[in-house]
Structures are given as structure tokens and as C-alpha cells.
Design a protein around this motif. Structure first.
Motif, PDB file in Angstrom:
ATOM      1  N   SER A  89       0.846  -1.182   0.000  1.00 10.72           N
ATOM      2  CA  SER A  89       0.000   0.000   0.000  1.00 10.72           C
ATOM      3  C   SER A  89       0.889   1.243   0.000  1.00 10.72           C
ATOM      4  CB  SER A  89      -0.902   0.001   1.240  1.00 10.72           C
ATOM      5  OG  SER A  89      -1.673   1.177   1.291  1.00 10.72           O
ATOM      6  N   ASP A 170      -3.194  10.914  -0.521  1.00  6.95           N
ATOM      7  CA  ASP A 170      -2.853  10.902   0.900  1.00  6.95           C
ATOM      8  C   ASP A 170      -2.355  12.265   1.363  1.00  6.95           C
ATOM      9  OD1 ASP A 170      -2.983   7.879   1.709  1.00  6.95           O
ATOM     10  OD2 ASP A 170      -1.993   7.945  -0.236  1.00  6.95           O
ATOM     11  N   GLN A 223       3.731   3.412   7.152  1.00  6.50           N
ATOM     12  CA  GLN A 223       3.346   2.197   6.442  1.00  6.50           C
ATOM     13  C   GLN A 223       4.240   1.004   6.782  1.00  6.50           C
ATOM     14  OE1 GLN A 223       0.753   2.316   4.422  1.00  6.50           O
ATOM     15  NE2 GLN A 223       0.610   4.291   3.401  1.00  6.50           N
ATOM     16  N   SER A 283      -4.073  -4.425  10.900  1.00  8.37           N
ATOM     17  CA  SER A 283      -4.121  -3.127  10.204  1.00  8.37           C
ATOM     18  C   SER A 283      -3.165  -3.088   9.019  1.00  8.37           C
ATOM     19  CB  SER A 283      -3.790  -1.987  11.175  1.00  8.37           C
ATOM     20  OG  SER A 283      -4.770  -1.884  12.175  1.00  8.37           O
ATOM     21  N   ASN A 284      -1.969  -3.664   9.195  1.00  5.81           N
ATOM     22  CA  ASN A 284      -1.010  -3.739   8.082  1.00  5.81           C
ATOM     23  C   ASN A 284      -1.590  -4.535   6.921  1.00  5.81           C
ATOM     24  OD1 ASN A 284       1.524  -4.130  10.557  1.00  5.81           O
ATOM     25  ND2 ASN A 284       1.186  -2.298   9.358  1.00  5.81           N
ATOM     26  N   ASN A 287      -4.322  -2.477   5.190  1.00  4.91           N
ATOM     27  CA  ASN A 287      -3.753  -1.409   4.370  1.00  4.91           C
ATOM     28  C   ASN A 287      -3.283  -1.938   3.024  1.00  4.91           C
ATOM     29  OD1 ASN A 287      -4.132   0.658   6.187  1.00  4.91           O
ATOM     30  ND2 ASN A 287      -2.123   0.445   7.138  1.00  4.91           N
ATOM     31  N   GLU A 288      -2.622  -3.095   3.056  1.00  2.25           N
ATOM     32  CA  GLU A 288      -2.091  -3.664   1.824  1.00  2.25           C
ATOM     33  C   GLU A 288      -3.187  -4.155   0.893  1.00  2.25           C
ATOM     34  OE1 GLU A 288       1.839  -5.577   1.049  1.00  2.25           O
ATOM     35  OE2 GLU A 288       1.331  -6.464   2.988  1.00  2.25           O
ATOM     36  N   ASP A 291      -5.594  -1.915  -1.145  1.00  2.00           N
ATOM     37  CA  ASP A 291      -5.057  -1.231  -2.325  1.00  2.00           C
ATOM     38  C   ASP A 291      -5.509  -1.895  -3.618  1.00  2.00           C
ATOM     39  OD1 ASP A 291      -3.704   1.065  -1.705  1.00  2.00           O
ATOM     40  OD2 ASP A 291      -1.815   0.396  -2.564  1.00  2.00           O
TER      41      ASP A 291
END
Length: 313
Positions: A89, A170, A223, A283-284, A287-288, A291
Motif C-alpha cells: 500500500s 494521501d 506504512q 491493520s497492516n 492497508n495492503e 489497495d
């Protein structure tokens, strides 16, 4: 884990492979420091060992070497050497650069409209920095309607609002470049300085380089995945209608930096249930995978490490 580097002939393959490796490390670590490259090499690793395949490509009349890297080997070596990893991401920075050279009407710099050498240098720098850092550095792509609106109603409309409302990003960065004398320039907005002399283009691009890389560093720091931590995640993917959908889904999951291992626990008519071991935390992973344009996150429970997603083919 695919990198393209310019190449003129086959005698440059070795050099292009080395450049590709460097770019891959910059992207994966989120840092442009060469120290990570030397850390990997000094640990006894050889650049070519990380390559799955490479081939020559012709893209719009230009020669490129396409290099595909071994994701698992890179992640393992990063882990062993305690080098932080940034997931797939990647942030988008939208640059709204307003130029008033005093010789023509003020304009907003875009991808496909260059009025002078400075415009070309800014475009080139953003393109190269985007490739090497693995982030999206965007200039607005203004259509004829937008340009007419800006020219005809610039005193009545909020140009920043008009341009930024058409993009997902962002970070929005506004920079104003104004010529205030025969050899004097003023830069305001998110970058601020004045310059008097003959080399404004070089002075500006050097300052832009520092400014942009600082912004990238700050965004990528958020990130980073803690590779020393792993969790077991229960993930349900719904709306998998056929084998082609499954293949697409598998490719998406396999390409995620933060995924260590996967196992299909069960499946039914349109859903697949995965046990996934991921680096970092839920969460990681979110996020990935968010995308991907094929995946929607429907529901998640951080405490239970559970997530329900739907596939859109």
C-alpha cells in the motif's frame, strides 16, 4: 516485485540488473539510503540470487529490462538483517504547482502540458522519484473543460478545491512559483524561499528533491510493517464465483509483502476461508489488501484477528 530499468543494448544487462536491485531495495525498505543495500551485500548475499527472471521489453519505442524479484527471499533477508519493510500500500502525493512566469498567463502544471525547461525538469524529477521510491507522485491531468474554467473564472472559483476534488490522495501539496523580477523568483505555499540569479531551475529542483523526499519518508514511516511480529488471521473471501476469480485472488494474496503463509481451511459455493499468517498486525494486512481494486473490506475484528472481504471481478 517487478522493476523496469532503461537499457540501450544487451551489453548493459549487468548494469541494469544492479540498478534494478537497488531500486527494489529502496522501494521495499521505504528508504533511499544505500546503507541497506550494503548491509545485504556485506552479509554475503549476491544481487542475482534475488532474481526470479529478467527479460528485455520494448515500451513505447524505448528499451527496458524487466526484472522480477523473489519476494520470499527478499523478505527473509530483510528479516534476518532487521531491515524495516514497507507494504504494497503506497501513498499518493498530489502536487498542485501554480506557475506565473510573467511572460504568459499563470497556469497549473500538469502531466502533459510543459511550457518551458523548468516544467520538463519538474515532470522528469517526479517521474524518476516515483519509480525509485515506489510511491505515486501525481500532477493533475486537466482536461479542456477544467482549463477553460480556470482561465475564465479564476477569480470566482477555488482552483485548489476544483483540482483536488477530482483525485484520491494521501497528501496534497500546493507550490506557487512566481517571477517577481528580471532574475528574481518567489516560491510560496508548502515550499517557501526567494531566489535571485541565473540558475533558478537548478536551485528549485534541488529544493524540490529535498522537500519531496522528506514528505515520502514521513508517509512511508507510517506504512512500515513490524516483521518481528506475526499473527494468525482468519480471512473470509466472498463472491468467488469461478476458478478465474480464485486465481486472481491467489495472485493478490501471494503478492502482499506482509503475508508469510496461507492455508485454505474450507470453502463453499462462493466463499473461501483462509488461515493466513501475516507480519505485523491486522491493520497492516488491511492497508495492503485494500489497495487492490478487486477487494472490498466488509467487516473485521481486531481483537479476534478476523476479517471478511468480498471479491469484485
Amino acid at each position: 516485485f517487478k522493476v523496469y530499468t532503461p537499457i540501450n543494448n544487451t551489453s548493459e544487462i549487468e548494469k541494469s540488473i544492479n540498478n534494478s536491485f537497488n531500486i527494489m531495495i529502496y522501494r521495499l525498505s521505504g528508504s533511499e539510503s544505500p546503507s541497506n543495500i550494503w548491509k545485504i551485500i556485506n552479509a554475503g548475499n549476491v544481487r542475482k540470487d534475488f532474481i526470479k527472471s529478467y527479460s528485455l521489453r520494448n515500451i513505447e519505442g524505448n528499451g527496458f529490462l524487466e526484472v522480477i524479484f523473489n519476494k520470499d527471499l527478499l523478505i527473509n533477508v530483510f528479516n534476518e538483517l532487521s531491515i524495516p519493510v514497507v507494504g504494497n500500500s503506497r501513498p499518493v502525493i498530489l502536487f498542485m504547482i501554480n506557475v506565473d512566469s510573467g511572460t504568459k498567463k499563470p497556469y497549473v502544471l500538469s502531466n502533459y502540458l510543459s511550457n518551458n525547461d523548468l516544467d520538463n525538469k519538474i515532470n522528469y524529477f517526479l517521474n524518476q522519484a516515483s519509480k525509485s521510491r515506489g510511491v505515486f507522485l501525481e500532477l493533475p491531468e486537466l482536461d479542456l473543460f477544467n482549463m477553460n474554467e480556470i482561465q475564465n473564472y479564476e477569480k470566482l472559483i477555488n482552483i485548489k478545491e476544483l483540482v483536488s476534488s477530482q483525485y484520491n490522495y494521501d497528501l496534497l501539496s500546493e507550490i506557487n512559483i512566481t517571477k517577481i523580477g528580471s532574475n528574481k523568483w518567489s516560491v510560496t505555499g508548502d515550499m517557501q524561499f526567494e531566489y535571485e540569479g541565473e540558475a533558478f531551475d537548478t536551485y528549485f529542483t534541488n529544493n524540490l528533491d529535498n522537500f519531496v523526499n522528506n514528505k515520502i519518508d514521513n508517509l512511508l514511516a507510517k506504512q512500515k510493517i513490524d516483521m518481528s511480529n506475526t499473527i494468525n488471521l482468519k480471512a473470509t473471501f466472498m463472491n468467488i464465483k469461478n476458478y478465474e476469480d480464485y486465481q486472481k485472488l491467489k495472485k493478490i494474496i501471494d503478492n502482499l509483502v506482509g503475508v508469510k503463509s496461507t492455508n485454505i481451511s474450507r470453502f463453499n459455493k462462493e466463499s473461501i476461508y483462509y488461515d493466513i499468517e501475516v507480519y505485523g498486525n491486522l491493520s497492516n494486512f488491511m492497508n495492503e489488501i485494500s489497495d487492490s481494486s478487486y477487494i472490498n473490506i466488509d467487516k473485521f475484528d481486531i481483537l479476534k484477528s478476523e476479517i471478511i472481504l468480498s471479491f469484485e471481478s
